[in-house]
Design a protein around this motif. Structure first.
Motif, PDB file in Angstrom:
ATOM      1  N   ILE A 238      45.769 -29.956  12.032  1.00 18.46           N
ATOM      2  CA  ILE A 238      45.307 -29.142  10.991  1.00 18.46           C
ATOM      3  C   ILE A 238      45.350 -29.439   9.832  1.00 18.46           C
ATOM      4  O   ILE A 238      44.513 -29.085   8.854  1.00 18.46           O
ATOM      5  CB  ILE A 238      46.202 -27.783  11.346  1.00 18.46           C
ATOM      6  CG1 ILE A 238      45.958 -26.996  12.650  1.00 18.46           C
ATOM      7  CG2 ILE A 238      46.157 -26.722  10.147  1.00 18.46           C
ATOM      8  CD1 ILE A 238      46.574 -25.984  12.961  1.00 18.46           C
ATOM      9  N   LYS A 239      46.605 -30.007   9.353  1.00 14.64           N
ATOM     10  CA  LYS A 239      47.171 -30.739   8.065  1.00 14.64           C
ATOM     11  C   LYS A 239      45.622 -31.711   7.729  1.00 14.64           C
ATOM     12  O   LYS A 239      45.275 -31.615   6.779  1.00 14.64           O
ATOM     13  CB  LYS A 239      48.129 -31.247   7.923  1.00 14.64           C
ATOM     14  CG  LYS A 239      49.362 -30.432   8.326  1.00 14.64           C
ATOM     15  CD  LYS A 239      49.328 -29.374   7.336  1.00 14.64           C
ATOM     16  CE  LYS A 239      49.727 -29.848   5.780  1.00 14.64           C
ATOM     17  NZ  LYS A 239      49.813 -28.776   4.737  1.00 14.64           N
ATOM     18  N   MET A 240      45.291 -32.541   8.681  1.00 12.71           N
ATOM     19  CA  MET A 240      44.623 -33.478   8.477  1.00 12.71           C
ATOM     20  C   MET A 240      42.920 -32.855   8.019  1.00 12.71           C
ATOM     21  O   MET A 240      42.269 -33.269   7.044  1.00 12.71           O
ATOM     22  CB  MET A 240      44.106 -34.552   9.493  1.00 12.71           C
ATOM     23  CG  MET A 240      45.211 -35.651   9.515  1.00 12.71           C
ATOM     24  SD  MET A 240      44.769 -36.801  10.923  1.00 12.71           S
ATOM     25  CE  MET A 240      44.860 -36.023  12.282  1.00 12.71           C
ATOM     26  N   LEU A 241      42.641 -32.033   8.710  1.00 13.89           N
ATOM     27  CA  LEU A 241      41.095 -31.167   8.694  1.00 13.89           C
ATOM     28  C   LEU A 241      41.344 -30.221   7.472  1.00 13.89           C
ATOM     29  O   LEU A 241      40.417 -30.300   6.835  1.00 13.89           O
ATOM     30  CB  LEU A 241      41.026 -30.287   9.823  1.00 13.89           C
ATOM     31  CG  LEU A 241      39.581 -29.559   9.917  1.00 13.89           C
ATOM     32  CD1 LEU A 241      38.658 -30.760  10.154  1.00 13.89           C
ATOM     33  CD2 LEU A 241      39.835 -28.593  11.012  1.00 13.89           C
ATOM     34  N   ASP A 242      42.628 -29.676   7.340  1.00 17.83           N
ATOM     35  CA  ASP A 242      42.713 -28.790   5.893  1.00 17.83           C
ATOM     36  C   ASP A 242      42.344 -29.998   4.615  1.00 17.83           C
ATOM     37  O   ASP A 242      41.717 -29.464   3.671  1.00 17.83           O
ATOM     38  CB  ASP A 242      44.116 -28.263   5.934  1.00 17.83           C
ATOM     39  CG  ASP A 242      44.123 -27.438   4.609  1.00 17.83           C
ATOM     40  OD1 ASP A 242      43.277 -26.640   4.278  1.00 17.83           O
ATOM     41  OD2 ASP A 242      45.333 -27.527   4.103  1.00 17.83           O
ATOM     42  N   ARG A 243      43.223 -31.113   4.616  1.00 15.95           N
ATOM     43  CA  ARG A 243      42.799 -32.013   3.637  1.00 15.95           C
ATOM     44  C   ARG A 243      41.431 -32.465   3.548  1.00 15.95           C
ATOM     45  O   ARG A 243      40.987 -32.507   2.251  1.00 15.95           O
ATOM     46  CB  ARG A 243      43.755 -33.296   3.764  1.00 15.95           C
ATOM     47  CG  ARG A 243      45.199 -33.023   3.411  1.00 15.95           C
ATOM     48  CD  ARG A 243      45.982 -34.301   3.336  1.00 15.95           C
ATOM     49  NE  ARG A 243      46.110 -35.072   4.640  1.00 15.95           N
ATOM     50  CZ  ARG A 243      46.895 -34.965   5.526  1.00 15.95           C
ATOM     51  NH1 ARG A 243      47.853 -34.279   5.230  1.00 15.95           N
ATOM     52  NH2 ARG A 243      47.031 -35.768   6.572  1.00 15.95           N
TER      53      ARG A 243
ATOM     54  N   TYR B  32      38.572 -30.865   4.292  1.00 12.11           N
ATOM     55  CA  TYR B  32      38.073 -29.564   3.710  1.00 12.11           C
ATOM     56  C   TYR B  32      38.330 -29.304   2.156  1.00 12.11           C
ATOM     57  O   TYR B  32      37.301 -28.969   1.278  1.00 12.11           O
ATOM     58  CB  TYR B  32      37.979 -28.396   4.577  1.00 12.11           C
ATOM     59  CG  TYR B  32      37.460 -28.549   6.150  1.00 12.11           C
ATOM     60  CD1 TYR B  32      36.473 -29.511   6.131  1.00 12.11           C
ATOM     61  CD2 TYR B  32      37.746 -27.467   7.011  1.00 12.11           C
ATOM     62  CE1 TYR B  32      35.953 -29.495   7.504  1.00 12.11           C
ATOM     63  CE2 TYR B  32      37.089 -27.637   8.363  1.00 12.11           C
ATOM     64  CZ  TYR B  32      36.256 -28.758   8.570  1.00 12.11           C
ATOM     65  OH  TYR B  32      35.438 -28.727   9.606  1.00 12.11           O
ATOM     66  N   PHE B  33      39.627 -29.324   2.151  1.00 16.44           N
ATOM     67  CA  PHE B  33      39.905 -29.155   0.642  1.00 16.44           C
ATOM     68  C   PHE B  33      39.478 -30.169  -0.535  1.00 16.44           C
ATOM     69  O   PHE B  33      39.039 -29.936  -1.609  1.00 16.44           O
ATOM     70  CB  PHE B  33      41.464 -29.200   0.603  1.00 16.44           C
ATOM     71  CG  PHE B  33      42.238 -28.783  -0.711  1.00 16.44           C
ATOM     72  CD1 PHE B  33      42.015 -27.046  -1.105  1.00 16.44           C
ATOM     73  CD2 PHE B  33      42.845 -29.263  -1.467  1.00 16.44           C
ATOM     74  CE1 PHE B  33      42.627 -26.609  -2.141  1.00 16.44           C
ATOM     75  CE2 PHE B  33      43.240 -28.852  -2.799  1.00 16.44           C
ATOM     76  CZ  PHE B  33      43.110 -27.587  -2.944  1.00 16.44           C
ATOM     77  N   GLY B  34      39.410 -31.393   0.122  1.00 16.79           N
ATOM     78  CA  GLY B  34      38.995 -32.731  -0.781  1.00 16.79           C
ATOM     79  C   GLY B  34      37.423 -32.171  -1.009  1.00 16.79           C
ATOM     80  O   GLY B  34      36.918 -32.399  -1.986  1.00 16.79           O
ATOM     81  N   GLN B  35      36.670 -31.764   0.190  1.00 15.60           N
ATOM     82  CA  GLN B  35      35.380 -31.653  -0.221  1.00 15.60           C
ATOM     83  C   GLN B  35      34.946 -30.441  -1.063  1.00 15.60           C
ATOM     84  O   GLN B  35      34.016 -30.492  -1.903  1.00 15.60           O
ATOM     85  CB  GLN B  35      34.640 -31.305   1.170  1.00 15.60           C
ATOM     86  CG  GLN B  35      34.555 -32.482   2.167  1.00 15.60           C
ATOM     87  CD  GLN B  35      34.114 -32.001   3.470  1.00 15.60           C
ATOM     88  OE1 GLN B  35      33.793 -31.144   3.821  1.00 15.60           O
ATOM     89  NE2 GLN B  35      33.970 -33.199   4.304  1.00 15.60           N
ATOM     90  N   GLU B  36      35.895 -29.327  -0.899  1.00 17.78           N
ATOM     91  CA  GLU B  36      35.888 -28.372  -1.905  1.00 17.78           C
ATOM     92  C   GLU B  36      35.906 -28.493  -3.390  1.00 17.78           C
ATOM     93  O   GLU B  36      35.588 -28.030  -4.109  1.00 17.78           O
ATOM     94  CB  GLU B  36      36.466 -27.147  -1.358  1.00 17.78           C
ATOM     95  CG  GLU B  36      36.060 -26.494   0.026  1.00 17.78           C
ATOM     96  CD  GLU B  36      37.231 -25.592   0.491  1.00 17.78           C
ATOM     97  OE1 GLU B  36      38.064 -25.369  -0.021  1.00 17.78           O
ATOM     98  OE2 GLU B  36      37.206 -25.209   1.627  1.00 17.78           O
TER      99      GLU B  36
END
Length: 422
Positions: free
Chosen positions: A411-416, A418-422
């Protein structure tokens, strides 16, 4: 990784397509779905009849009368569930061919009753309920398939009575089905007579000894269960409904095991099996849907910084509480997402193993055979499934921790990402 996914997809897609389009598996699945409301009805009254502390609030005689009174609900549904499944299969098999489906149900039921010995405990003219329940499940399924096929074969060969115009439709259809029904049931009568000359004496004994017992023993084992769970997850990863594909094969085995436990539970005896239909539905699917994604959704809402993840979590939480998880499977997405491939496949296997061993050493009671509706929220479902025992809910809480531990880094990897893309 992409090459591996592509290779798996090329292998799994044709298999899933054939299974999804197999008329026997579809009829089997639909047969159980027809029986499900009746089974759940019976299960509700089993729960009420064995509610905690009632035996302490009532006298022994009053409690026995109370249980016997409510017992009629399960006796008329769960104890003879094979009847409903057989009728459902016969109905769906003939309906799919464009025939008169109601006669498919009738001829399947008639064929099963012809094969069933009408003697119980030395009393003639009595059909034993065991032959119509879990013990006779496999014979019922096979009988329904064969009876429906024979009936449709005779119809297609035009072995029918044609009534003149002006005869009411119901009467005409009844006479049209007369010869196909008679021929089909005659075949089963011959089969019954033939088995009377063998060492098995009845078809029930033959099927139970040769097919049902070995398959049930295999289905009750942990390795076979893990293979089934893994296959469900793998099919879902590629967007295919794993439950429909795998459960259509495994449900007859799991329901049979379930009914064995229910009979033991109602008799106050030791429960013979750990793996049952409710083991799968309560301790795996019953924690937010396939893959136990309610916990994943809650973890996302607690940990994620990405707006995309948080919005997906908010959208997915309400249905996930009731074990509907398509929003998170397709919205996160989990389907065809290489980053989530490992936790998606690994988590249910670990949870199933942990739950199995907790039950095998006596920390948690095995499922009592009560069918808990699959939409029942977590903790309540665990409590009910093991016969109104708090350790069922505790086991689900332990499983929640296991899910969080496995999913956290992903979850942390996926969050980073998506957050980076945003």
């Amino acid at each position: 990784m992409n090459r591996i996914m592509e290779a798996l997809e090329n292998v799994l897609m044709p298999i899933a397509d054939k299974l999804n389009n197999n008329r026997y598996l579809n009829a089997l699945k639909n047969g159980f779905l027809i029986a499900l409301p009746l089974i759940i009805f019976g299960s509700i009254f089993v729960v009420l009849a064995n509610f905690p502390f009632l035996d302490q609030l009532m006298s022994e005689e009053t409690f026995a009368v109370y249980q016997n009174t409510l017992g009629a609900a399960s006796d008329a549904t769960m104890e003879i569930m094979g009847l409903f499944v057989v009728m459902g299969i016969g109905y769906k098999m003939v309906e799919e061919r464009g025939g008169e489906a109601i006669y498919g149900a009738a001829v399947a039921l008639g064929a099963l009753l012809i094969l069933t010995p009408q003697e119980a405990e030395g009393i003639e003219g009595v059909i034993p309920t065991s032959a119509l329940g879990a013990e006779g499940m496999f014979l019922g399924i096979i009988t329904a398939f064969v009876a429906a096929e024979l009936y449709q074969y005779f119809v297609k060969k035009d072995f029918t009575i044609k009534m003149p115009q002006g005869v009411p439709g119901g009467v005409s259809r009844s006479f049209s089905s007369l010869i196909p029904t008679s021929l089909t049931l005659t075949v089963f009568l011959v089969i019954r007579i033939g088995f009377g000359f063998t060492g098995y004496e009845t078809v029930q004994t033959f099927i139970y000894s040769i097919i049902q017992q070995p398959l049930t023993a295999l289905g009750a084992s942990l390795p076979a269960t893990l293979v089934a769970v893994f296959a469900i997850q793998l099919f879902w990863f590629f967007g295919l409904h794993g439950q429909i594909i795998i459960n259509s094969v495994m449900d007859p085995i799991w329901y049979s095991l379930n009914n064995d436990n229910l009979a033991a539970f109602q008799s106050g005896e030791e429960l013979p099996h750990i793996v049952t239909k409710q083991f799968i539905d309560t301790f795996l699917v019953g924690s937010g849907g396939t893959g136990m994604t309610l916990v994943v959704v809650i973890a996302i809402l607690m940990l994620a910084k990405s707006r995309r993840l948080r919005e997906t979590g908010k959208m997915s939480l309400p249905p996930a509480i009731f074990n509907v998880n398509e929003p998170v499977i397709f919205g996160l997405p989990i389907v065809m997402n290489p980053l989530l491939f490992v936790p998606w496949l690994l988590t249910p296997v670990v949870v199933a193993t942990a739950t199995y061993f907790a039950m095998s050493v006596g920390l948690v009671p095995p499922p009592a055979g009560v069918i808990v509706p699959w939409t029942t929220p977590i903790f309540l479902s665990g409590y009910l499934a093991v016969g109104n025992h708090i350790m069922g809910a505790v086991m689900q809480l332990i499983n929640v921790v296991i899910v969080i531990v496995i999913w956290y880094p992903f979850i942390k990897m996926l969050d980073r990402q998506y957050f980076g893309q945003e």
